[in-house]
Design an enzyme around this catalytic site. Structure first.
Site, PDB file in Angstrom:
ATOM      1  N   LYS A  92      -0.142   2.246   0.363  1.00  0.00           N
ATOM      2  CA  LYS A  92      -0.922   1.003   0.239  1.00  0.00           C
ATOM      3  C   LYS A  92      -0.434   0.054   1.340  1.00  0.00           C
ATOM      4  O   LYS A  92       0.337  -0.875   1.086  1.00  0.00           O
ATOM      5  CB  LYS A  92      -0.718   0.420  -1.162  1.00  0.00           C
ATOM      6  CG  LYS A  92      -2.000  -0.041  -1.801  1.00  0.00           C
ATOM      7  CD  LYS A  92      -1.838  -0.272  -3.270  1.00  0.00           C
ATOM      8  CE  LYS A  92      -2.718  -1.404  -3.767  1.00  0.00           C
ATOM      9  NZ  LYS A  92      -4.120  -1.350  -3.391  1.00  0.00           N
TER      10      LYS A  92
HETATM   11  N1  PMP Z   1      -8.198   3.139  -3.471  1.00  0.00           N
HETATM   12  C1  PMP Z   1      -7.841   2.032  -2.797  1.00  0.00           C
HETATM   13  C2  PMP Z   1      -8.076   1.986  -1.326  1.00  0.00           C
HETATM   14  C3  PMP Z   1      -7.271   0.945  -3.475  1.00  0.00           C
HETATM   15  O1  PMP Z   1      -6.924  -0.157  -2.804  1.00  0.00           O
HETATM   16  C4  PMP Z   1      -7.102   1.015  -4.873  1.00  0.00           C
HETATM   17  C5  PMP Z   1      -6.545  -0.157  -5.626  1.00  0.00           C
HETATM   18  N2  PMP Z   1      -5.164  -0.109  -5.725  1.00  0.00           N
HETATM   19  C6  PMP Z   1      -7.484   2.191  -5.531  1.00  0.00           C
HETATM   20  C7  PMP Z   1      -8.027   3.236  -4.799  1.00  0.00           C
HETATM   21  C8  PMP Z   1      -7.271   2.363  -7.003  1.00  0.00           C
HETATM   22  O2  PMP Z   1      -5.894   2.542  -7.282  1.00  0.00           O
HETATM   23  P1  PMP Z   1      -5.258   2.047  -8.649  1.00  0.00           P
HETATM   24  O3  PMP Z   1      -6.031   2.692  -9.729  1.00  0.00           O
HETATM   25  O4  PMP Z   1      -3.858   2.511  -8.596  1.00  0.00           O
HETATM   26  O5  PMP Z   1      -5.393   0.578  -8.667  1.00  0.00           O
END
Ligand code: PMP
Length: 305
Positions: A157
């Site tokens: 991230k």
């Molecule tokens: N893909 C991206 C690019 C994201 O930024 C997120 C948000 N965190 C997600 C998928 C979903 O991940 P999560 O379920 O861990 O929030």
């Protein structure tokens, strides 16, 4: 947007107005930061704030930081403890969003990852829905492509790679769509700007594998488990072609901010009968109960503040 009262900054809780960095900060100039996004859910009957799967989020946060050669000097547990301190200070009695950030903190010029100081901050603020139209979203397939694992790894991230997410989101918005899905470099469906994607075809729940340039979503992981264990669904992780999105029976997005957002139209084509389908209709309320601490079987996913 209402700003937080406090922040975890340089190892302690300070007024938010004191959590400041200089304009020469490396992360601000080169995108060399990683972040997490957690949610806290207010359960009014129990007068309790629940944080959803915080240790999973912090494990991914530390993994992301390793991709940028960071040493945060933190464990998932110590990051949770810092978050708890912050939330006790804030005293929120509503749904919130928690934003940990790890960044290259030196101020100066020089494109690199080594010999730089790493810093961690955490803020929490009242939650605002990410996709406003979350039961009836109209989504487009972006003409942009997802960053490749060999360019900027999407499984991390990393703040810099959210330029790509921002471009697809804004272009979608300007064209009248609620959200965009993006294809990876080999043309398969990757994910949304901040959500993973699931489709239903002939009763099978299908989502791209972690090798298709996606963030390894914690909502994705949770939905896969619930679909299998609670609803007896077959879940398959495999590459998805763009045109499968146009002919699938159901389509939805998952994410900490988006939760389970239902897509009912894609590129002006209705999905299924153009309404929320049977799989999503069952999953969505079940998941909401889990998030709000109303399902004792999954109580271990929630940490009480
Ligand atoms: N893909 C991206 C690019 C994201 O930024 C997120 C948000 N965190 C997600 C998928 C979903 O991940 P999560 O379920 O861990 O929030």
């Amino acid at each position: 947007m209402k700003l937080p009262g406090f922040a975890y900054f340089e190892g302690k809780i300070v007024p938010y107005s004191e959590a400041r960095v200089g304009v020469l900060t490396h992360a601000l100039n080169y995108g060399t930061a990683v972040f997490a996004g957690l949610r806290g859910f207010w359960n009014a009957e129990k007068s309790t704030l629940f944080i959803f799967r915080p240790l999973d989020h912090f494990r991914r946060f530390i993994q992301s930081s390793r991709l940028l050669c960071m040493d945060l000097g933190h464990t998932p547990e110590s990051l949770l403890e810092a978050t708890m301190q912050l939330l006790r200070e804030e005293g929120y009695r509503e749904d919130i969003y928690i934003r940990p950030l790890a960044y290259k903190a030196d101020e100066g010029i020089g494109v690199r990852l080594h010999n730089l100081r790493d810093a961690v901050s955490i803020c929490a603020l009242p939650f605002e829905p990410y996709v406003p139209n979350d039961t009836n979203a109209h989504v487009t397939v972006s003409s942009w492509r997802r960053v490749d694992d060999n360019a900027i790894p999407a499984r991390g991230k990393i703040t810099g790679s959210y330029v790509g997410s921002s471009i697809i989101k804004t272009d979608a918005h300007h064209s009248g769509f609620d959200e965009a899905l993006v294809l990876n470099q080999d043309g398969h469906v990757s994910e949304g700007s901040a959500e993973n994607v699931f489709m239903v075809r002939d009763g099978v729940l299908i989502t791209p594998p972690v090798t298709d340039d996606i963030l390894e979503g914690i909502t994705r992981r949770s939905v896969i488990q619930l679909a299998r264990e609670e609803f007896g669904l077959q879940v398959v992780e495999r590459s998805i072609d763009r045109t499968e999105l146009y002919i699938c029976d159901e389509l939805f997005l998952t994410g900490t901010a988006a939760q389970i957002t239902i897509v009912t139209r894609i590129d002006h084509r209705p999905i299924g009968n153009g309404m929320m389908g049977p799989v999503a209709s069952r999953l969505r309320p079940f998941y909401d109960d889990v998030l709000r601490g109303r399902n004792p079987k999954y109580a271990h996913w929630n940490v009480i503040v």
